[in-house]
Scaffold this motif. Structure first.
Motif, PDB file in Angstrom:
ATOM      1  N   GLN A  61      -8.566  13.587 -11.331  1.00 44.10           N
ATOM      2  CA  GLN A  61      -8.684  12.134 -11.166  1.00 44.10           C
ATOM      3  C   GLN A  61      -7.442  11.556 -10.505  1.00 44.10           C
ATOM      4  OE1 GLN A  61      -8.389   9.538 -14.700  1.00 44.10           O
ATOM      5  NE2 GLN A  61     -10.394   8.717 -14.110  1.00 44.10           N
ATOM      6  N   ALA A  62      -6.261  12.053 -10.899  1.00 43.11           N
ATOM      7  CA  ALA A  62      -5.018  11.578 -10.294  1.00 43.11           C
ATOM      8  C   ALA A  62      -4.962  11.924  -8.807  1.00 43.11           C
ATOM      9  CB  ALA A  62      -3.824  12.170 -11.028  1.00 43.11           C
ATOM     10  N   LEU A  63      -5.423  13.123  -8.447  1.00 37.74           N
ATOM     11  CA  LEU A  63      -5.455  13.503  -7.032  1.00 37.74           C
ATOM     12  C   LEU A  63      -6.410  12.609  -6.246  1.00 37.74           C
ATOM     13  CD1 LEU A  63      -5.461  17.418  -7.241  1.00 37.74           C
ATOM     14  CD2 LEU A  63      -3.543  15.904  -6.698  1.00 37.74           C
ATOM     15  N   ALA A  64      -7.543  12.255  -6.876  1.00 37.28           N
ATOM     16  CA  ALA A  64      -8.480  11.342  -6.209  1.00 37.28           C
ATOM     17  C   ALA A  64      -7.849   9.966  -6.023  1.00 37.28           C
ATOM     18  CB  ALA A  64      -9.768  11.231  -7.025  1.00 37.28           C
ATOM     19  N   SER A  65      -7.044   9.541  -6.995  1.00 40.51           N
ATOM     20  CA  SER A  65      -6.353   8.251  -6.862  1.00 40.51           C
ATOM     21  C   SER A  65      -5.358   8.281  -5.707  1.00 40.51           C
ATOM     22  CB  SER A  65      -5.637   7.903  -8.173  1.00 40.51           C
ATOM     23  OG  SER A  65      -6.566   7.726  -9.228  1.00 40.51           O
ATOM     24  N   VAL A  66      -4.708   9.435  -5.499  1.00 39.16           N
ATOM     25  CA  VAL A  66      -3.798   9.565  -4.359  1.00 39.16           C
ATOM     26  C   VAL A  66      -4.567   9.404  -3.056  1.00 39.16           C
ATOM     27  CG1 VAL A  66      -2.257  11.130  -3.126  1.00 39.16           C
ATOM     28  CG2 VAL A  66      -2.159  10.999  -5.618  1.00 39.16           C
ATOM     29  N   ASP A  67      -5.707  10.081  -2.958  1.00 44.77           N
ATOM     30  CA  ASP A  67      -6.523   9.955  -1.737  1.00 44.77           C
ATOM     31  C   ASP A  67      -6.975   8.511  -1.529  1.00 44.77           C
ATOM     32  OD1 ASP A  67      -6.252  12.650  -1.291  1.00 44.77           O
ATOM     33  OD2 ASP A  67      -8.153  13.189  -2.263  1.00 44.77           O
ATOM     34  N   ASN A  68      -7.345   7.861  -2.632  1.00 40.37           N
ATOM     35  CA  ASN A  68      -7.774   6.462  -2.534  1.00 40.37           C
ATOM     36  C   ASN A  68      -6.638   5.571  -2.050  1.00 40.37           C
ATOM     37  OD1 ASN A  68      -9.543   4.082  -3.239  1.00 40.37           O
ATOM     38  ND2 ASN A  68      -7.868   3.733  -4.675  1.00 40.37           N
ATOM     39  N   ARG A  99      -4.001   6.465  -0.260  1.00 37.09           N
ATOM     40  CA  ARG A  99      -3.703   6.756   1.139  1.00 37.09           C
ATOM     41  C   ARG A  99      -4.737   6.124   2.067  1.00 37.09           C
ATOM     42  NH1 ARG A  99      -2.180  13.163   0.228  1.00 37.09           N
ATOM     43  NH2 ARG A  99      -0.024  12.808  -0.516  1.00 37.09           N
ATOM     44  N   ALA A 100      -5.999   6.200   1.664  1.00 38.23           N
ATOM     45  CA  ALA A 100      -7.034   5.543   2.469  1.00 38.23           C
ATOM     46  C   ALA A 100      -6.830   4.032   2.488  1.00 38.23           C
ATOM     47  CB  ALA A 100      -8.421   5.888   1.913  1.00 38.23           C
ATOM     48  N   GLY A 101      -6.409   3.472   1.351  1.00 41.70           N
ATOM     49  CA  GLY A 101      -6.116   2.042   1.306  1.00 41.70           C
ATOM     50  C   GLY A 101      -4.983   1.662   2.232  1.00 41.70           C
ATOM     51  N   LEU A 102      -3.969   2.527   2.325  1.00 43.99           N
ATOM     52  CA  LEU A 102      -2.868   2.280   3.257  1.00 43.99           C
ATOM     53  C   LEU A 102      -3.369   2.290   4.697  1.00 43.99           C
ATOM     54  CD1 LEU A 102       0.075   2.012   4.118  1.00 43.99           C
ATOM     55  CD2 LEU A 102       0.329   4.484   3.801  1.00 43.99           C
ATOM     56  N   ASN A 103      -4.152   3.295   5.037  1.00 43.43           N
ATOM     57  CA  ASN A 103      -4.682   3.366   6.407  1.00 43.43           C
ATOM     58  C   ASN A 103      -5.552   2.158   6.731  1.00 43.43           C
ATOM     59  OD1 ASN A 103      -3.422   5.860   6.765  1.00 43.43           O
ATOM     60  ND2 ASN A 103      -5.205   7.014   6.087  1.00 43.43           N
ATOM     61  N   GLN A 104      -6.351   1.722   5.748  1.00 40.82           N
ATOM     62  CA  GLN A 104      -7.204   0.558   5.964  1.00 40.82           C
ATOM     63  C   GLN A 104      -6.373  -0.704   6.135  1.00 40.82           C
ATOM     64  OE1 GLN A 104     -10.297   0.552   6.585  1.00 40.82           O
ATOM     65  NE2 GLN A 104     -10.810  -1.620   6.466  1.00 40.82           N
ATOM     66  N   SER A 105      -5.291  -0.825   5.349  1.00 41.91           N
ATOM     67  CA  SER A 105      -4.419  -1.994   5.487  1.00 41.91           C
ATOM     68  C   SER A 105      -3.802  -2.047   6.881  1.00 41.91           C
ATOM     69  CB  SER A 105      -3.312  -1.954   4.429  1.00 41.91           C
ATOM     70  OG  SER A 105      -3.849  -2.071   3.126  1.00 41.91           O
ATOM     71  N   ALA A 161       0.827  -1.207   0.000  1.00 40.60           N
ATOM     72  CA  ALA A 161       0.000   0.000   0.000  1.00 40.60           C
ATOM     73  C   ALA A 161       0.861   1.257   0.000  1.00 40.60           C
ATOM     74  CB  ALA A 161      -0.930  -0.018   1.208  1.00 40.60           C
ATOM     75  N   ARG A 162       1.988   1.244   0.702  1.00 39.53           N
ATOM     76  CA  ARG A 162       2.874   2.410   0.712  1.00 39.53           C
ATOM     77  C   ARG A 162       3.459   2.676  -0.664  1.00 39.53           C
ATOM     78  NH1 ARG A 162       6.014   0.872   6.364  1.00 39.53           N
ATOM     79  NH2 ARG A 162       4.369   1.609   7.795  1.00 39.53           N
ATOM     80  N   HIS A 163       3.867   1.629  -1.349  1.00 37.75           N
ATOM     81  CA  HIS A 163       4.395   1.816  -2.705  1.00 37.75           C
ATOM     82  C   HIS A 163       3.296   2.289  -3.652  1.00 37.75           C
ATOM     83  CE1 HIS A 163       8.379   0.375  -1.869  1.00 37.75           C
ATOM     84  NE2 HIS A 163       7.946  -0.788  -1.408  1.00 37.75           N
ATOM     85  N   ASN A 164       2.083   1.815  -3.459  1.00 40.25           N
ATOM     86  CA  ASN A 164       0.973   2.276  -4.296  1.00 40.25           C
ATOM     87  C   ASN A 164       0.695   3.759  -4.062  1.00 40.25           C
ATOM     88  OD1 ASN A 164       0.457  -0.150  -5.613  1.00 40.25           O
ATOM     89  ND2 ASN A 164      -0.953  -0.876  -4.030  1.00 40.25           N
ATOM     90  N   VAL A 165       0.823   4.218  -2.822  1.00 39.89           N
ATOM     91  CA  VAL A 165       0.649   5.638  -2.534  1.00 39.89           C
ATOM     92  C   VAL A 165       1.693   6.460  -3.271  1.00 39.89           C
ATOM     93  CG1 VAL A 165       0.832   7.395  -0.731  1.00 39.89           C
ATOM     94  CG2 VAL A 165      -0.479   5.318  -0.303  1.00 39.89           C
ATOM     95  N   ARG A 166       2.939   6.024  -3.190  1.00 43.02           N
ATOM     96  CA  ARG A 166       4.005   6.761  -3.863  1.00 43.02           C
ATOM     97  C   ARG A 166       3.810   6.762  -5.373  1.00 43.02           C
ATOM     98  NH1 ARG A 166       6.490  11.037  -4.493  1.00 43.02           N
ATOM     99  NH2 ARG A 166       8.567  10.898  -5.466  1.00 43.02           N
ATOM    100  N   ALA A 167       3.410   5.636  -5.937  1.00 41.07           N
ATOM    101  CA  ALA A 167       3.177   5.573  -7.381  1.00 41.07           C
ATOM    102  C   ALA A 167       2.050   6.515  -7.795  1.00 41.07           C
ATOM    103  CB  ALA A 167       2.853   4.142  -7.798  1.00 41.07           C
ATOM    104  N   SER A 168       0.984   6.561  -7.007  1.00 45.28           N
ATOM    105  CA  SER A 168      -0.134   7.461  -7.337  1.00 45.28           C
ATOM    106  C   SER A 168       0.270   8.925  -7.194  1.00 45.28           C
ATOM    107  CB  SER A 168      -1.333   7.146  -6.445  1.00 45.28           C
ATOM    108  OG  SER A 168      -1.036   7.391  -5.078  1.00 45.28           O
TER     109      SER A 168
END
Length: 456
Positions: free
Chosen positions: A309-316, A318-324, A245-252
């Motif tokens: 849309q890209a900014l929304a993906s970043v928020d998504n 980050r929320a995924g990281l917190n949920q994980s 999830a952390r790598h996904n946040v950075r990629a987004s």
């Protein structure tokens, strides 16, 4: 005591059988090694990782010169002319500058590669945990079958004793019928246990790759932290779901930066050479070289929408990281609680087994003296069986809980468990393709890497 001797003889036979098969018994380590080697899920995840590696190569290739060729032929027949013509040419183009967008895309794909590696590690954890569960379930099913068979043997002896006592008038026909009913119930329970054993063996084959032979007892459980707080701390640092999830946040975040720079221009260089071949005319050579700067002026709001849309993906992300993190913390807490509960349950059920065995022996003696009925003896035997079944289940659950904790901490790995199996090194393939090799020596090296990625 006669009944106690029967039980001891039956259990002794089971132990003797286990000793005889000890040399060929399969251990938990054997099961995990086979599960790891034979898993199609791991193979699938490795292929996805190699695909992600190629995305880095594709993004890298976009910074290199692009060469294209053209070839054409035409025949003309008109009132003024007749003949054929042909042309062949080569065109080259090179991206000179795009305000770092291409470089950022490479970095984003690298982050996705790291995320996919963590996904592979998470899959490996699941496969190994499934191997543990399959092994323990077969062990529990086998032990339960032996308990049920022993119960049938004991009740069979009790039925014979009841029939003998009925013939001499010490008990009534009712006592014999009660023993017969209990024997029928014991046989039905044995049949059910055999069915559960068959199901457990099928699951074992699906997970490990073959049917189990005699399974040895589980080895001592791996070391676990001394407190739940320490376990949570380790999980937050090492669990692949969190790292992915952390790598996904950075990629987004990088992708959002690329979208933000999309409005900026890019500079490209072009060069071309064309040879024209004409019927009855002299051949000609055309060549050109140039520089172009292109950029968007207006795209109907599409660029702004893509950035939002890209900014929304970043928020998504980050929320995924917190949920994980929340899910992993919860998993650690549940596994820790299961360990405490199963350990306490083992202590209690061991005392229950001891007390039930003492009660059974007492009831049996009292029945011989006429102070207890056959039904009392059968009920006492059932209490012993229930206590032993509970103890078996608690012992298996205690082992399972330890491995559940390891999985929730991100430590259910080949390295931590010390499994004797060759591990997959994702760096090898990545290093072979990340610079986008085409042919020549790099291509030959890549061929060797591909040949090495073959299941034993």
């Amino acid at each position: 005591m006669f009944t106690r001797s029967i039980r001891h003889m039956a259990l002794g036979a089971v132990l003797a059988c286990s000793t005889a098969l000890g040399a060929s018994a399969q251990s938990l380590t054997d099961a995990l090694v086979d599960a790891y080697k034979n898993s199609e899920l791991i193979e699938q995840s490795r292929a996805l990782l190699r695909s992600a590696d190629e995305d880095v190569a594709i993004a890298t290739a976009r910074l290199r010169p692009i060469l294209d060729y053209t070839a054409s032929y035409a025949y003309t027949d008109s009132l003024t002319s007749e003949g054929d013509s042909a042309a062949i040419g080569v065109t080259a183009s090179l991206l000179l500058y795009d305000f770092g967008r291409s470089r950022l895309r490479i970095e984003a794909n690298k982050e996705l590669v790291l995320a996919t590696r963590e996904a592979l590690r998470d899959t490996e954890q699941d496969v190994l945990l499934n191997g543990v569960s399959a092994f323990l379930n077969v062990r529990l099913a086998d032990d339960n079958v032996e308990l049920r068979r022993n119960n049938v043997r004991v009740i069979t002896e009790q039925l014979r004793a009841a029939q003998d006592r009925f013939e001499v008038g010490e008990v009534t026909r009712t006592d014999v019928a009660q023993a017969e009913a209990r024997l029928a119930e014991a046989n039905a329970n044995l049949t059910s246990a055999l069915g559960q054993q068959a199901s457990a063996r099928e699951v074992y084959r699906a997970v490990v790759g073959s049917f189990p032979n005699a399974l040895s007892p589980p080895p001592p459980s791996p070391t676990i932290p001394g407190s739940v707080e320490e376990a949570v701390s380790i999980a937050e640092r090492t669990h692949p779901s969190i790292l992915q999830a952390r790598h996904n946040v950075r990629a987004s975040e990088i992708a959002a930066e690329v979208a933000e720079r999309a409005i900026l221009p890019s500079a490209n260089a072009q060069a071309s050479v064309t040879r024209n071949i004409r019927d009855r005319l002299d051949d000609t050579n055309d060549s050109s070289i140039g520089l172009s700067i292109t950029g968007p002026i207006y795209q109907g709001g599409g660029l702004s929408a893509a950035y939002r849309q890209a900014l929304a993906s970043v928020d998504n992300a980050r929320a995924g990281l917190n949920q994980s993190v929340l899910i992993i913390r919860q998993s650690v807490g549940i596994a820790w609680a299961d360990i405490l509960v199963t350990r306490a349950t083992i202590d209690a059920t061991r005392r229950q087994v001891e007390a039930a065995e003492v009660a059974f022996e007492g009831v049996t003696e009292e029945a011989r003296l006429g102070a207890r009925t056959t039904l009392d003896v059968l009920d006492a035997e059932q209490d012993v069986l229930d206590a032993r079944t509970s103890l078996l289940s608690a012992e298996i659950s205690a082992v399972q809980a330890v491995y559940d904790l390891l999985q929730s901490m991100g430590l259910m790995t080949v390295e931590y468990l010390g499994l004797p199996v060759p591990t997959y090194d994702p760096e090898v393939y990545y290093n072979a393709v990340s610079n986008a090799p085409a042919t020549s020596t790099r291509g030959a090296a890549l061929d060797r890497v591909l040949q090495s990625i073959v299941r034993d």
